[in-house]
Design a protein around this motif. Structure first.
Motif: not given
Ligand code: SDX
Length: 428
Positions: A229, A300, A305-306, A314, A388
């Motif tokens: 990824h 949640l 996703h970043r 997927r 992975r």
């Molecule tokens: C994987 O990078 C990859 O490619 C990873 C991956 C891979 O195959 O290797 O795809 C695998 O890691 C998938 C992601 C799994 N993680 C989760 O499902 C955990 C929940 N998701 C979040 O922790 C978050 O979305 C991340 C860590 C995945 C992404 O974080 P970012 O890009 O740093 O996003 P952000 O924290 O800047 O969020 C942007 C906004 C924020 O609000 P504001 O500060 O702008 O007001 O969205 C909000 C966040 O608070 N937000 C969420 C949220 N994810 C982001 N709010 C509620 N629930 C969520 N899940």
């Protein structure tokens, strides 16, 4: 004609080259910036930074596209299988019949572990998280396989790659068996990669075990979807560890450690535990509210996703697999799946999630399938790590083989104290 950008800092005008990719945004080359302008760039989390050049995987977060060596993940998930995807990621092309047979032969005959590694497991508590065991055992492989540690020898790099892809399922299955007090199973060469893993996890000496082909196919698809990824957190960890010249087993152990985090690979475990905690559809609004509450750290899991600011391709394939597997197991009314589908529906209609472009990611449905297969949640991230490993090792090989490669060493924005003199204890 080379494109460039002009950066004006005070009296200075710096010419920065712009490189154009095969796909995706142009990149601004700032390698000479510090030398010429005495400034650093600042990008914590690397949201706008390309850390390397790569030809392996491409993601378009806006279109929800994922390509392995140019092939869309949807086509591979439908028509390929995990070992073929491993070959593609490692060598850049789909194998012909002879190449595929040779690769499968080599992987199959490296699935056993050095017998003495069995004793290594005994040092762990039975209730250790399998990820803790895997970090330890994979790192310890560098103490057993001395003939594939020299990163400057292409042949040893190749052997290390084959060993890692072949042995990770064996190690993960052993970690699982150890955690439930059951004896280890040896790999069976007559089984395919995914079936072998299921056998090592679920067979017991007291009775014969037959691999369910539907579950084996679902496991193989899960492995394909998680294989690589781009420069995600754990892959960047492997690259950074490898840039110091650390041996490949140590680098993969570092990648496993990073993947464990709930914001990354640990999300599949956290997501299923969240869905179970929600329990019933009527409790979903409470959790949606908490996810939107800035003062509540709850997020949640399995959402956002970043890179993907559209549906994670997927997740779509995984959702179809979940319907298939649970349908075939006769548990399509699985309450956790019902909660997941209703949670997805509500979230995708909610302004907060829509405005922040938060969609289900790969971890949202995978846990439901793995749970239906009989895995405990603690085994979800180990299965992600198995999948992975080929991505990590392919990216590691690409980096090590790059003649321009150098040790990764980011700088910082220092906000600490200026130089000050030591004060003896009696004067403090
Ligand atoms: C994987 O990078 C990859 O490619 C990873 C991956 C891979 O195959 O290797 O795809 C695998 O890691 C998938 C992601 C799994 N993680 C989760 O499902 C955990 C929940 N998701 C979040 O922790 C978050 O979305 C991340 C860590 C995945 C992404 O974080 P970012 O890009 O740093 O996003 P952000 O924290 O800047 O969020 C942007 C906004 C924020 O609000 P504001 O500060 O702008 O007001 O969205 C909000 C966040 O608070 N937000 C969420 C949220 N994810 C982001 N709010 C509620 N629930 C969520 N899940």
């Amino acid at each position: 004609m080379t494109k460039s950008a002009k950066l004006t800092i005070g009296e200075k005008v710096i010419d920065l080259p712009i490189h154009s990719p095969t796909l995706g945004p142009d990149v601004l080359d700032i390698r000479k910036l510090y030398a010429e302008a005495d400034v650093f760039t600042y990008d914590p989390g690397f949201t706008s930074t390309a850390a390397c050049e790569s030809t392996i995987t491409y993601i378009d977060g806006d279109k929800g596209e994922l390509l392995y060596r140019g092939y869309p993940i949807e086509q591979l998930a439908e028509r390929s299988h995990y070992l073929e995807v491993c070959y593609l990621l490692l060598y850049g092309e789909l194998p012909n019949a002879a190449q595929a047979a040779d690769f499968e032969y080599r992987i199959t005959r490296h699935t056993m572990l050095h017998e003495q590694i069995h004793y290594f497991f005994r040092g762990f508590r039975r209730d250790s998280h399998p990820m803790a065991t895997m970090v330890g055992v994979v790192g310890a492989m560098s103490a057993f396989y001395h003939d594939s540690l020299d990163i400057n020898d292409p042949w040893q790099r190749e052997v290390a790659a084959i060993r890692m892809i072949a042995k990770l399922p064996t190690i993960a299955a052993m970690a699982y068996k150890y955690s439930i007090g059951q004896p280890f199973n040896y790999p069976q060469n007559h089984l395919d990669y995914a079936g072998n893993f299921l056998h090592m996890c679920f067979a017991v000496p007291a009775e014969s075990y037959t691999v369910n082909p539907v579950l084996a196919k679902a496991m193989d698809r899960i492995m394909m979807l998680h294989a690589d990824h781009e420069q995600n957190a754990s892959t960047s960890t492997v690259r950074l560890a490898g840039s110091s010249g650390a041996n490949p087993f140590a680098c993969i152990a570092a990648g496993i450690a990073c993947l464990w985090g709930p914001a990354h690979g640990g999300a599949n475990q956290a997501c299923l535990e969240m869905l179970r905690e929600i329990g019933t559809v009527d409790r979903i609004p409470e959790y949606i509210r908490r996810a939107k509450d800035k003062d509540d750290p709850f997020r949640l899991m399995g959402f956002g996703h970043r890179v993907y600011k559209n549906f994670d391709p997927r997740a779509k394939v995984m959702k179809e697999s979940a319907d298939d597997v649970l349908g075939l197991l006769g548990i399509e009314n699985n309450p956790t799946l019902q909660v997941a589908k209703e949670l997805e529906r509500i979230a995708l209609e909610d302004e907060y999630f829509v405005s922040k472009k938060l969609y289900p990611n790969v971890d949202f449905y995978s846990g439901i399938i793995l749970d239906a297969m009989g895995f405990p949640t603690s085994m979800f991230t180990p299965i992600f790590a198995i999948s992975r490993t080929v991505g990590w090792i392919s990216q590691w090989k690409e980096m090590i083989g790059d003649p321009t490669q150098k040790i990764g060493r980011p700088r910082q924005l220092y906000k600490g104290e200026k130089t000050r003199d030591y004060v003896d204890l009696r004067h403090r």
